[in-house]
Scaffold this motif. Sequence first.
Motif, short mmCIF file in Angstrom:
data_model
loop_
_atom_site.label_atom_id
_atom_site.label_comp_id
_atom_site.label_asym_id
_atom_site.label_seq_id
_atom_site.Cartn_x
_atom_site.Cartn_y
_atom_site.Cartn_z
N VAL A 9 2.94 6.29 -2.66
CA VAL A 9 2.31 5.54 -1.59
C VAL A 9 2.82 6.13 -0.28
CG1 VAL A 9 2.04 3.28 -0.52
CG2 VAL A 9 2.17 3.46 -3.01
N SER A 10 1.89 6.63 0.53
CA SER A 10 2.25 7.21 1.83
C SER A 10 1.76 6.28 2.92
CB SER A 10 1.59 8.59 1.99
OG SER A 10 2.04 9.46 0.99
N THR A 11 2.66 5.98 3.83
CA THR A 11 2.32 5.10 4.95
C THR A 11 2.78 5.77 6.24
OG1 THR A 11 4.41 3.92 4.72
CG2 THR A 11 2.51 2.99 3.58
N ASP A 26 4.19 1.24 -13.86
CA ASP A 26 4.48 -0.09 -14.38
C ASP A 26 4.68 -1.11 -13.27
OD1 ASP A 26 4.38 0.95 -16.93
OD2 ASP A 26 6.54 1.25 -17.04
N GLN A 27 4.98 -0.66 -12.05
CA GLN A 27 5.23 -1.55 -10.94
C GLN A 27 3.95 -1.95 -10.19
OE1 GLN A 27 8.38 1.15 -9.30
NE2 GLN A 27 9.39 -0.81 -8.92
N VAL A 28 2.84 -1.32 -10.54
CA VAL A 28 1.57 -1.61 -9.87
C VAL A 28 0.91 -2.82 -10.53
CG1 VAL A 28 -0.72 -0.71 -9.29
CG2 VAL A 28 1.26 0.82 -9.28
N GLU A 29 0.57 -3.80 -9.70
CA GLU A 29 -0.13 -4.99 -10.18
C GLU A 29 -1.62 -4.80 -9.93
OE1 GLU A 29 1.58 -8.31 -8.10
OE2 GLU A 29 3.57 -7.40 -8.27
N PRO A 30 -2.48 -5.04 -10.91
CA PRO A 30 -3.92 -4.85 -10.71
C PRO A 30 -4.46 -5.70 -9.57
CG PRO A 30 -3.43 -5.21 -13.03
CD PRO A 30 -2.17 -5.49 -12.26
N THR A 31 -5.32 -5.11 -8.78
CA THR A 31 -6.01 -5.82 -7.70
C THR A 31 -7.29 -6.45 -8.23
OG1 THR A 31 -5.13 -4.27 -6.08
CG2 THR A 31 -7.08 -5.52 -5.43
N PHE A 32 -7.96 -5.75 -9.12
CA PHE A 32 -9.25 -6.19 -9.66
C PHE A 32 -9.15 -6.43 -11.16
CE2 PHE A 32 -10.57 -3.15 -6.20
CZ PHE A 32 -10.84 -4.14 -5.27
N ASN A 50 -0.90 -3.79 -4.65
CA ASN A 50 0.34 -4.53 -4.84
C ASN A 50 1.28 -3.74 -5.74
OD1 ASN A 50 -0.66 -6.94 -3.45
ND2 ASN A 50 -2.07 -7.05 -5.17
N VAL A 51 2.42 -3.36 -5.17
CA VAL A 51 3.39 -2.54 -5.90
C VAL A 51 4.78 -3.12 -5.66
CG1 VAL A 51 4.32 -0.22 -6.23
CG2 VAL A 51 1.97 -0.50 -5.45
N LEU A 57 -2.10 -1.92 2.29
CA LEU A 57 -3.55 -1.95 2.50
C LEU A 57 -4.07 -0.53 2.54
CD1 LEU A 57 -3.88 -4.81 5.12
CD2 LEU A 57 -4.38 -4.88 2.67
N ILE A 58 -5.05 -0.27 1.70
CA ILE A 58 -5.66 1.06 1.61
C ILE A 58 -6.93 1.06 2.44
CG2 ILE A 58 -6.77 2.70 0.04
CD1 ILE A 58 -5.00 1.45 -2.17
N VAL A 59 -7.10 2.07 3.28
CA VAL A 59 -8.33 2.22 4.04
C VAL A 59 -9.37 2.78 3.08
CG1 VAL A 59 -9.46 3.29 6.02
CG2 VAL A 59 -7.06 2.60 6.18
#
Length: 91
Positions: A9-11, A26-32, A50-51, A57-59
């Motif tokens: 994840v780059s911010t 494994d740390q990523v929670e599904p959005t959909f 969500n991680v 927030l992804i553009v």
Amino acid sequence: VDLMQVVRVSTLTMWGHRRDRDFSLDQVEPTFAANGAEPEEALKLFLPLNVAGVTFLIVNRPNHVRQPLALERLLCGAHPFDDGNGARRRP
């Protein structure tokens, strides 16, 4: 570290500096839901990722997303580079 099991994840900081953080898939929670986003959800300008208890927030525009299919799969809780038959391919 198995890079096939990591999402980067780059911010940008407030000062415009890029900050890269690597997380296990494994740390990523599904959005959909696993069957995909509702059409109105998929068209939103910002999509939540969500991680590890943090929401990024992804553009959601073509010039900001390099691999849209991989992103869609990740947001639905699937491995981003799974071919659908359980085989993983390199990005």
